[in-house]
Scaffold this motif. Structure first.
Motif, PDB file in Angstrom:
ATOM      1  N   GLY A 166     -74.029  12.886 -24.948  1.00  0.00           N
ATOM      2  CA  GLY A 166     -75.255  12.361 -24.377  1.00  0.00           C
ATOM      3  C   GLY A 166     -75.878  13.312 -23.376  1.00  0.00           C
ATOM      4  N   PHE A 167     -77.143  13.095 -23.118  1.00  0.00           N
ATOM      5  CA  PHE A 167     -77.906  13.893 -22.159  1.00  0.00           C
ATOM      6  C   PHE A 167     -78.109  13.072 -20.895  1.00  0.00           C
ATOM      7  N   VAL A 168     -77.900  13.719 -19.751  1.00  0.00           N
ATOM      8  CA  VAL A 168     -78.083  13.057 -18.462  1.00  0.00           C
ATOM      9  C   VAL A 168     -79.121  13.843 -17.668  1.00  0.00           C
ATOM     10  N   GLY A 169     -80.097  13.123 -17.161  1.00  0.00           N
ATOM     11  CA  GLY A 169     -81.111  13.747 -16.326  1.00  0.00           C
ATOM     12  C   GLY A 169     -80.763  13.586 -14.867  1.00  0.00           C
ATOM     13  N   GLY A 170     -81.125  14.576 -14.075  1.00  0.00           N
ATOM     14  CA  GLY A 170     -80.911  14.516 -12.639  1.00  0.00           C
ATOM     15  C   GLY A 170     -82.178  14.903 -11.894  1.00  0.00           C
ATOM     16  N   TYR A 171     -82.416  14.225 -10.798  1.00  0.00           N
ATOM     17  CA  TYR A 171     -83.598  14.459  -9.967  1.00  0.00           C
ATOM     18  C   TYR A 171     -83.137  14.615  -8.522  1.00  0.00           C
ATOM     19  N   LEU A 172     -83.401  15.760  -7.925  1.00  0.00           N
ATOM     20  CA  LEU A 172     -82.969  16.062  -6.568  1.00  0.00           C
ATOM     21  C   LEU A 172     -84.190  16.346  -5.714  1.00  0.00           C
ATOM     22  N   LEU A 173     -84.294  15.638  -4.616  1.00  0.00           N
ATOM     23  CA  LEU A 173     -85.372  15.844  -3.659  1.00  0.00           C
ATOM     24  C   LEU A 173     -84.778  16.549  -2.448  1.00  0.00           C
ATOM     25  N   LEU A 174     -85.346  17.713  -2.118  1.00  0.00           N
ATOM     26  CA  LEU A 174     -84.850  18.524  -1.009  1.00  0.00           C
ATOM     27  C   LEU A 174     -85.930  18.717   0.041  1.00  0.00           C
ATOM     28  N   ASN A 175     -85.480  18.957   1.287  1.00  0.00           N
ATOM     29  CA  ASN A 175     -86.448  19.430   2.265  1.00  0.00           C
ATOM     30  C   ASN A 175     -86.543  20.952   2.104  1.00  0.00           C
ATOM     31  N   ARG A 176     -87.425  21.586   2.827  1.00  0.00           N
ATOM     32  CA  ARG A 176     -87.681  23.019   2.617  1.00  0.00           C
ATOM     33  C   ARG A 176     -86.494  23.921   2.952  1.00  0.00           C
ATOM     34  N   VAL A 177     -85.541  23.431   3.726  1.00  0.00           N
ATOM     35  CA  VAL A 177     -84.370  24.266   4.015  1.00  0.00           C
ATOM     36  C   VAL A 177     -83.247  24.009   3.022  1.00  0.00           C
ATOM     37  N   GLY A 178     -83.494  23.139   2.032  1.00  0.00           N
ATOM     38  CA  GLY A 178     -82.530  22.932   0.969  1.00  0.00           C
ATOM     39  C   GLY A 178     -81.576  21.774   1.171  1.00  0.00           C
ATOM     40  N   ARG A 179     -81.832  20.953   2.171  1.00  0.00           N
ATOM     41  CA  ARG A 179     -80.962  19.791   2.376  1.00  0.00           C
ATOM     42  C   ARG A 179     -81.414  18.641   1.475  1.00  0.00           C
ATOM     43  N   PRO A 180     -80.450  17.962   0.863  1.00  0.00           N
ATOM     44  CA  PRO A 180     -80.820  16.857  -0.027  1.00  0.00           C
ATOM     45  C   PRO A 180     -81.340  15.651   0.750  1.00  0.00           C
ATOM     46  N   LEU A 181     -82.408  15.077   0.239  1.00  0.00           N
ATOM     47  CA  LEU A 181     -82.968  13.857   0.798  1.00  0.00           C
ATOM     48  C   LEU A 181     -82.706  12.668  -0.127  1.00  0.00           C
ATOM     49  N   GLU A 182     -82.733  12.927  -1.442  1.00  0.00           N
ATOM     50  CA  GLU A 182     -82.463  11.896  -2.442  1.00  0.00           C
ATOM     51  C   GLU A 182     -81.880  12.553  -3.680  1.00  0.00           C
ATOM     52  N   PHE A 183     -81.094  11.764  -4.415  1.00  0.00           N
ATOM     53  CA  PHE A 183     -80.602  12.206  -5.722  1.00  0.00           C
ATOM     54  C   PHE A 183     -80.558  10.998  -6.643  1.00  0.00           C
ATOM     55  N   HIS A 184     -81.056  11.173  -7.854  1.00  0.00           N
ATOM     56  CA  HIS A 184     -81.015  10.129  -8.871  1.00  0.00           C
ATOM     57  C   HIS A 184     -80.557  10.761 -10.176  1.00  0.00           C
ATOM     58  N   CYS A 185     -79.824  10.008 -10.971  1.00  0.00           N
ATOM     59  CA  CYS A 185     -79.483  10.496 -12.310  1.00  0.00           C
ATOM     60  C   CYS A 185     -79.518   9.328 -13.284  1.00  0.00           C
ATOM     61  N   THR A 186     -79.715   9.673 -14.526  1.00  0.00           N
ATOM     62  CA  THR A 186     -79.770   8.650 -15.570  1.00  0.00           C
ATOM     63  C   THR A 186     -78.369   8.419 -16.116  1.00  0.00           C
ATOM     64  N   THR A 187     -78.213   7.361 -16.863  1.00  0.00           N
ATOM     65  CA  THR A 187     -76.989   7.192 -17.647  1.00  0.00           C
ATOM     66  C   THR A 187     -77.126   8.109 -18.857  1.00  0.00           C
ATOM     67  N   PRO A 188     -76.017   8.446 -19.496  1.00  0.00           N
ATOM     68  CA  PRO A 188     -76.120   9.320 -20.674  1.00  0.00           C
ATOM     69  C   PRO A 188     -76.987   8.693 -21.768  1.00  0.00           C
ATOM     70  N   VAL A 189     -77.865   9.510 -22.316  1.00  0.00           N
ATOM     71  CA  VAL A 189     -78.718   9.094 -23.421  1.00  0.00           C
ATOM     72  C   VAL A 189     -78.175   9.769 -24.680  1.00  0.00           C
ATOM     73  N   VAL A 190     -77.626   8.958 -25.570  1.00  0.00           N
ATOM     74  CA  VAL A 190     -77.054   9.472 -26.811  1.00  0.00           C
ATOM     75  C   VAL A 190     -77.955   9.019 -27.965  1.00  0.00           C
ATOM     76  N   PRO A 191     -78.607   9.968 -28.610  1.00  0.00           N
ATOM     77  CA  PRO A 191     -79.456   9.561 -29.730  1.00  0.00           C
ATOM     78  C   PRO A 191     -78.611   9.065 -30.898  1.00  0.00           C
ATOM     79  N   ASN A 192     -79.092   8.027 -31.549  1.00  0.00           N
ATOM     80  CA  ASN A 192     -78.367   7.539 -32.719  1.00  0.00           C
ATOM     81  C   ASN A 192     -78.835   8.315 -33.952  1.00  0.00           C
ATOM     82  N   ARG A 193     -78.157   8.119 -35.046  1.00  0.00           N
ATOM     83  CA  ARG A 193     -78.448   8.869 -36.274  1.00  0.00           C
ATOM     84  C   ARG A 193     -79.877   8.606 -36.764  1.00  0.00           C
ATOM     85  N   ALA A 194     -80.325   7.370 -36.647  1.00  0.00           N
ATOM     86  CA  ALA A 194     -81.688   7.044 -37.076  1.00  0.00           C
ATOM     87  C   ALA A 194     -82.715   7.839 -36.263  1.00  0.00           C
TER      88      ALA A 194
END
Length: 188
Positions: free
Chosen positions: A24-52
């Protein structure tokens, strides 16, 4: 200064996808301030395409998964109080229609690589659903930025904001952080 009170110019988002068809594919989203410190992080659950889906979407499956499913889900978390969002995958540019923020594809140029807009338009043309003529290019130091003029009003504005980012961090490094955090989350 708290994360909420930082000016929007001091907040930058990074979005990427990792994984494969089997796990599966997992997406990640990271929000940083300008000095590189994390402010938020979100990720998806794995997305596994089916055969169809594999059959029906054919060679457009990757762009559908990355741009339409994963990136759109992650961009739902993006707040308008940041200046721009970077991605290292051209398929994610398909999600530009889902946000008012500039979504910018960043590519690190190899030392011997000469920038050719024609070559990068061909690269974008290889992504099903992207129309290469809708995108602009800015070569900046050892990076190439791809963006839509609709969201970025001037090259000088983008250039100066990117200079601020370069002064405090290597702009490809947050994608490594996202991949590592996603891998760690998958272990749990």
């Amino acid at each position: 200064m708290s994360a909420e009170s930082e000016p929007k110019e001091d907040r930058v988002g990074f979005i990427t996808v990792s994984g494969n068809m089997k796990q599966g594919f997992v997406g990640g989203y990271l929000l940083l301030n300008r000095v590189g410190r994390p402010l938020e992080f979100h990720c998806t659950t794995p997305v596994v395409p089916n055969r169809a889906q594999e059959i029906l979407y054919g060679n457009t499956l990757r762009s559908y998964l990355f741009g339409d499913q994963i990136a759109q889900a992650l961009l739902a978390y993006s707040k308008p109080d940041l200046s721009m969002i970077f991605t290292n995958l051209p398929e994610i540019l398909l999600a530009q229609k889902e946000t008012e923020l500039p979504l910018i594809f960043i590519l690190a140029r190899k030392p011997d690589q000469v920038f050719s807009e024609e070559n990068f338009r061909e690269k974008l043309a290889s992504v099903p659903g992207l129309i290469p003529d809708q995108w602009e290019f800015l070569s900046k130091d050892k990076y190439i930025l791809v963006f839509t003029r609709e969201k970025v009003k001037s090259d000088s504005s983008l250039s100066s904001q990117f200079d601020l980012l370069l002064a405090s961090m290597e702009p490809m490094e947050p994608f490594d952080r996202i991949r590592s955090a996603v891998e760690e989350a998958r272990k749990q």
